[in-house]
Scaffold this active site. Sequence first.
Site, PDB file in Angstrom:
ATOM      1  CG  ASP A 110      -7.204   7.051   0.470  1.00 32.12           C
ATOM      2  OD1 ASP A 110      -8.388   7.387   0.292  1.00 32.12           O
ATOM      3  OD2 ASP A 110      -6.533   7.426   1.443  1.00 32.12           O
ATOM      4  CG  ASN A 145      -9.336   9.548   3.591  1.00 33.89           C
ATOM      5  OD1 ASN A 145      -8.761   8.509   3.281  1.00 33.89           O
ATOM      6  ND2 ASN A 145      -8.670  10.628   3.967  1.00 33.89           N
ATOM      7  CG  HIS A 146      -7.113  10.921  -0.174  1.00 30.55           C
ATOM      8  ND1 HIS A 146      -6.555  12.143  -0.444  1.00 30.55           N
ATOM      9  CD2 HIS A 146      -6.681  10.577   1.067  1.00 30.55           C
ATOM     10  CE1 HIS A 146      -5.789  12.504   0.569  1.00 30.55           C
ATOM     11  NE2 HIS A 146      -5.858  11.577   1.500  1.00 30.55           N
ATOM     12  CG  ASP A 200      -4.286   4.070   1.517  1.00 34.04           C
ATOM     13  OD1 ASP A 200      -4.753   3.068   2.086  1.00 34.04           O
ATOM     14  OD2 ASP A 200      -4.478   5.220   1.918  1.00 34.04           O
ATOM     15  CG  HIS A 231      -7.453   5.848   6.778  1.00 28.92           C
ATOM     16  ND1 HIS A 231      -7.475   6.906   5.898  1.00 28.92           N
ATOM     17  CD2 HIS A 231      -8.004   6.327   7.940  1.00 28.92           C
ATOM     18  CE1 HIS A 231      -8.039   7.953   6.492  1.00 28.92           C
ATOM     19  NE2 HIS A 231      -8.350   7.635   7.727  1.00 28.92           N
ATOM     20  CG  HIS A 289      -2.428   7.813  -1.748  1.00 30.84           C
ATOM     21  ND1 HIS A 289      -3.386   8.800  -1.749  1.00 30.84           N
ATOM     22  CD2 HIS A 289      -2.483   7.225  -0.527  1.00 30.84           C
ATOM     23  CE1 HIS A 289      -3.990   8.815  -0.574  1.00 30.84           C
ATOM     24  NE2 HIS A 289      -3.468   7.867   0.194  1.00 30.84           N
ATOM     25  CG  HIS A 300      -9.821   3.967   3.054  1.00 32.57           C
ATOM     26  ND1 HIS A 300      -8.724   3.601   2.308  1.00 32.57           N
ATOM     27  CD2 HIS A 300      -9.509   5.159   3.618  1.00 32.57           C
ATOM     28  CE1 HIS A 300      -7.789   4.528   2.411  1.00 32.57           C
ATOM     29  NE2 HIS A 300      -8.245   5.491   3.189  1.00 32.57           N
ATOM     30  NE  ARG A 324      -6.547   9.156   9.772  1.00 32.88           N
ATOM     31  CZ  ARG A 324      -5.652   8.931   8.815  1.00 32.88           C
ATOM     32  NH1 ARG A 324      -5.381   9.878   7.947  1.00 32.88           N
ATOM     33  NH2 ARG A 324      -5.048   7.763   8.723  1.00 32.88           N
ATOM     34  CG  ASP A 365      -6.317  13.212  -3.716  1.00 32.97           C
ATOM     35  OD1 ASP A 365      -6.337  13.924  -4.736  1.00 32.97           O
ATOM     36  OD2 ASP A 365      -7.215  13.226  -2.862  1.00 32.97           O
ATOM     37  NE  ARG A 366      -0.464  13.281   0.840  1.00 28.10           N
ATOM     38  CZ  ARG A 366       0.157  14.174   1.596  1.00 28.10           C
ATOM     39  NH1 ARG A 366       1.046  14.992   1.066  1.00 28.10           N
ATOM     40  NH2 ARG A 366      -0.114  14.283   2.875  1.00 28.10           N
TER      41      ARG A 366
END
Length: 519
Positions: free
Chosen positions: A291, A323-324, A262, A451, A264, A372, A424, A294-295
């Site tokens: 990922d 997943n993002h 990730d 992840h 991000h 991921h 989650r 995002d964030r």
Amino acid sequence: MEKEEAYIHYKGLGNDAFKGQHYPEAIKHYTKAIEVLENESEEENPDIINENLDNVAAHTHKHAHALAILYSNRAQTQLKLENYGLAIQDCTKSIEHDALFVKSLYRRAVAHYAIRELDSALKDLKEARKISPNDSKIKSLSGQISGELRKLKFEAAIDIVEKSIFESISWDGIEGDLKVEQTGKGDVKIVSGLNQEFITKMVDSFRNDQNLNKNDAFAIVAAANTIFKREKSMVEIGFEKDDNNEDHIKLNDVEIITVCGDTHGQFYDVLNIFKTFGKVDSKHAYLFNGDFVDRGSWGCEVALLLYALKVLFPTRIFINRGNHETDDMNSVYGFTDECKFKYGEKLFKCFSESFGNLPYSTLINKEYLVMHGGLFSDDTISLQDIKKINRFKQVHGQPPKTGIEMELIWTDPQPQEGRSLSKRGIGMQFGPDITAKFCERNNLKGILRSHEVRQNGYEWEHNGLLCTVFSAPNYCDVQGNLGGVVNFYRDGKMECKNFSAVPHPDVPPMKYTKNQYGF
């Protein structure tokens, strides 16, 4: 320490840790405070035995309300860590202790919203509005979810089939540094202008807080999307040729394959990865394991850089879906709003469609599978099943809520054997026995996945058969973790390395997100 003093002490430590954004530490302190109060409730309390019933009732209510607050505080902390399932559990416990504790109803709705259980979220919000009808946050999230549900029901009613957003772009006469040529319906290739000099200028512009020319941004996303569509759901790469597999990509002249987890939207840390471990070129290939948006507040910059490199070096950089890389997560964690702010809604739709065309996994040297999330609820799943995933049948490019596509981007390892429900609230957790059986059945040496934050940047788990690699150091500017990468070398050597975060402009995570709803 008296029990009341202990409860106040641990609750205060938890609050301080939460304010400092030290979330795992906050959870430990809230848990300790909960244990103190719950142990007290199990013991006979001589101080209240002889009191009148009104005093006993008042004490009991105060005790229950205190527990409701603690469970709700811990739930909010779990939300920050994206542990939506645990957040829902804690909110439910909180509501059991105090049915009118509106914060827990709201936070449970937020957790349900995050995992797209929209009806459950709206139900909680309706109860919350009865208690606090003028709360602006409750009203805002209620309106957001009601709108999404109306849209979903409308699309289901008319069985809408969307055309590719790329088909709506007219490339004739578009002005930009990049020249494109249409190669099919919605497909293009960049025929001139994209070179190392262009990428250097693009990076310099990003460093100076300048956006890319919109036409060039559209060209890069469209050209990268065209390449992704031609790749299998499981891309197969390696140093040596595989005569028995026409889909295998031999990386001629490549000496190193670097796997990143990730990132991000942490653009300056991505630049540091290339500075520290080497640029993408004829001898150095990269795999980014999902990922990448995002964030962080530079998701556009990261995505455009990776996509431009993909177009320039199509067999030297590979990108798995995380997943993002989904509409659901983008709407919650910032990329949707960031992209709309910087470039407009149409470019976000282009990115969204391209995310749906990203491969789910990559097989390196026929030995290591990289995805991921993780492994599966079904023991019979094989590499061939992953390779055969038809991601072009997914509704608007969004992965289904069950099955191997979801599990490839959502599941997590656990230390105990077997499988269990996910913290989650979506997917599941799998133990070392599951990993060992999968590797044995598919003749693999191991699994690489991402992840989850790892303080050292990477961590070998499951008796050395599984490695989690996470490449966003000091995640969200608060975690204090190192970033990690995994290098594969032509001589057969495999090595994990880590790196520290680098300074970046004073821009907070999720700066462009209009409604954070407690995330």
